[in-house]
Write an enzyme that holds these catalytic residues in place. Structure first.
Site, PDB file in Angstrom:
ATOM      1  CB  SER A  78      -1.064   0.083   1.166  1.00  0.00           C
ATOM      2  OG  SER A  78      -1.823   1.055   0.716  1.00  0.00           O
ATOM      3  CG  HIS A  83       2.986  14.622   5.959  1.00  0.00           C
ATOM      4  ND1 HIS A  83       2.824  15.230   4.725  1.00  0.00           N
ATOM      5  CD2 HIS A  83       2.115  13.517   6.000  1.00  0.00           C
ATOM      6  CE1 HIS A  83       2.104  14.200   3.953  1.00  0.00           C
ATOM      7  NE2 HIS A  83       1.643  13.250   4.693  1.00  0.00           N
ATOM      8  CB  CYS A  98      -3.085  -4.940   1.802  1.00  0.00           C
ATOM      9  SG  CYS A  98      -3.710  -3.418   1.336  1.00  0.00           S
TER      10      CYS A  98
END
Length: 427
Positions: A78, A83, A98
């Site tokens: 995935s 950030h 996943c």
């Protein structure tokens, strides 16, 4: 920085593999120079993904001006992102994988170590089928103490949103309908009465009179009901978070009903609801000459210091306790949720014990043996045997589910570690 790969999925995933874990995390205490170095963040994320068993397909990074970096990794399982906020020495992290081959929790832990974070706070959400036995499959990762967390499985999220003051969620858990605020359990259907009786019964037994009660916090409204059951004819409830109180009445099967809250907001009946900050409310009440027999302060656990920016932090200080004293009737009492008695998370109880000893002549502790919290009740006048006095007044409550004479006697003994600890001044 960008890399490319031609790796592709050869077959479509089966229905059984439509499942994964999504970790939402905050890294704090990171050197700003590290977070401001785009290459170091990229390398840290790559190493963490390798340690967690993820397959990296592509990495994209962007540095902002004057500061800040975002790094996004495309995974065969995935995705992952960082950030970075150098000005806050912190970063938001999002890792979703996943299947079962990659472990996103390991990725987040490894990333924290790679970047040198002093604190990692994470919430794990189970998505799709196969990983969580209950519908919804979401989880709350609740901080307990340094290096300790408690994970709640959410069978169903009934409501979740941001009020003016906090993140709030009502969900079904193994303990029934439960209230979470800012990622911490506040009350549950199975244990709320044990908690609220431990908070409210001792002060209502130690006070000489029980006509009027002031409650600060305690959004659910259970304490107001207990006060009325014990014979109070007037309850003033003060809470700063309007939406939280109203959502509790709407969604929780305990505490106020919507009709009861509406009446309290309108000032109709024995309970009166006041949406205000407890600090100025007490000052204004003292100036008006308002007085109560019992003042109960029920807040989330204390921040590190009373100077913490959290809105409720100062309501744990000795100055606020003295402000409560100013609105007491003769023989009145003040009670506060005072933290946890367990050795690994008793900082709040140690601080509050010192503060109560500094402000009150008589202090009655109650450490619940059926819940994890401790409470302190204080009177400014001397009482020779506060436990015996409280026991002699048990008839005030028509029924208690978790407190009797033996519980009061046992709960009045503070943990040995706190009794043995040298007393030092606290703010």
């Amino acid at each position: 920085m960008t890399t490319t790969s031609t790796t592709t999925h050869q077959t479509a995933p089966s229905a059984a593999s439509f499942a994964g874990r999504h970790v939402l995390a905050e890294l704090r205490g990171v050197d700003p120079a590290v977070l401001g170095d785009e290459q170091r963040v990229v390398e840290a994320l790559r190493h963490a993904l390798d340690e967690g068993g993820a397959t990296v397909l592509d990495v994209v990074a962007h540095r902002f001006e004057p500061q800040g970096t975002t790094v996004v990794a495309l995974l065969a399982e995935s995705h992952a992102s960082v950030h970075a906020y150098p000005e806050a020495s912190a970063a938001f992290v999002d890792v979703f994988t996943c299947g079962v081959a990659a472990d996103p929790e390991l990725v987040v832990g490894a990333l924290g170590r790679e970047l040198g974070a002093t604190e990692v706070r994470a919430q794990v959400v189970a998505r799709g089928a196969g990983l969580a036995p209950a519908a919804g499959g979401r989880e709350v990762d609740e901080p307990l103490a340094s290096g300790m967390r408690r994970r709640w499985r959410l069978d169903e999220v009934i409501w979740r949103g941001r009020t003016e003051w906090q993140d709030m969620m009502v969900a079904r858990t193994a303990q029934g309908v439960s209230l979470f605020c800012d990622g911490e359990r506040q009350s549950t259907e199975a244990t709320q009465l044990v908690y609220h009786e431990a908070l409210a019964a001792p002060p209502m037994l130690l006070a000489d009179e029980l006509r009027s009660v002031l409650v600060v916090g305690s959004s659910e409204g259970v304490v107001s009901r207990l006060a009325l059951d014990a014979g109070a004819t007037r309850v003033d409830h003060v809470d700063i978070d309007v939406e939280c109180v109203r959502r509790c009445a709407e969604l929780l099967p305990y505490g106020y009903t919507p009709d009861e809250l509406a009446a309290a907001e309108a000032g109709e009946g024995p309970v009166r609801m006041h949406y205000a900050d407890g600090w100025p409310f007490l000052a204004d009440a003292a100036a008006r000459g308002d007085r109560w027999d019992v003042v109960i302060v029920d807040l989330p656990d204390e921040p590190v210091e009373v100077t913490d920016p959290a809105q409720h932090a100062r309501l744990y200080g000795a100055a606020f306790l003295r402000r409560c004293v100013e609105v007491l009737t003769p023989g009145g009492v003040v009670c506060s949720q005072a933290g946890c008695p367990t050795l690994w998370r008793n900082d709040t109880l140690g601080r509050m014990t010192q503060r109560f000893d500094d402000v009150f002549t008589t202090v009655l502790p109650y450490c619940s043996d059926e819940h994890e919290w401790a409470y302190l009740t204080g009177r400014v006048d001397p009482v020779d045997d506060p436990v015996a006095l409280a026991v002699s007044r048990l008839h005030r409550f028509p029924s208690l589910t978790s407190i009797d004479a033996d519980a009061l006697r046992r709960g009045a003994v503070l943990p040995f570690a706190l009794r043995a600890r040298a007393r030092v001044p606290v703010s």
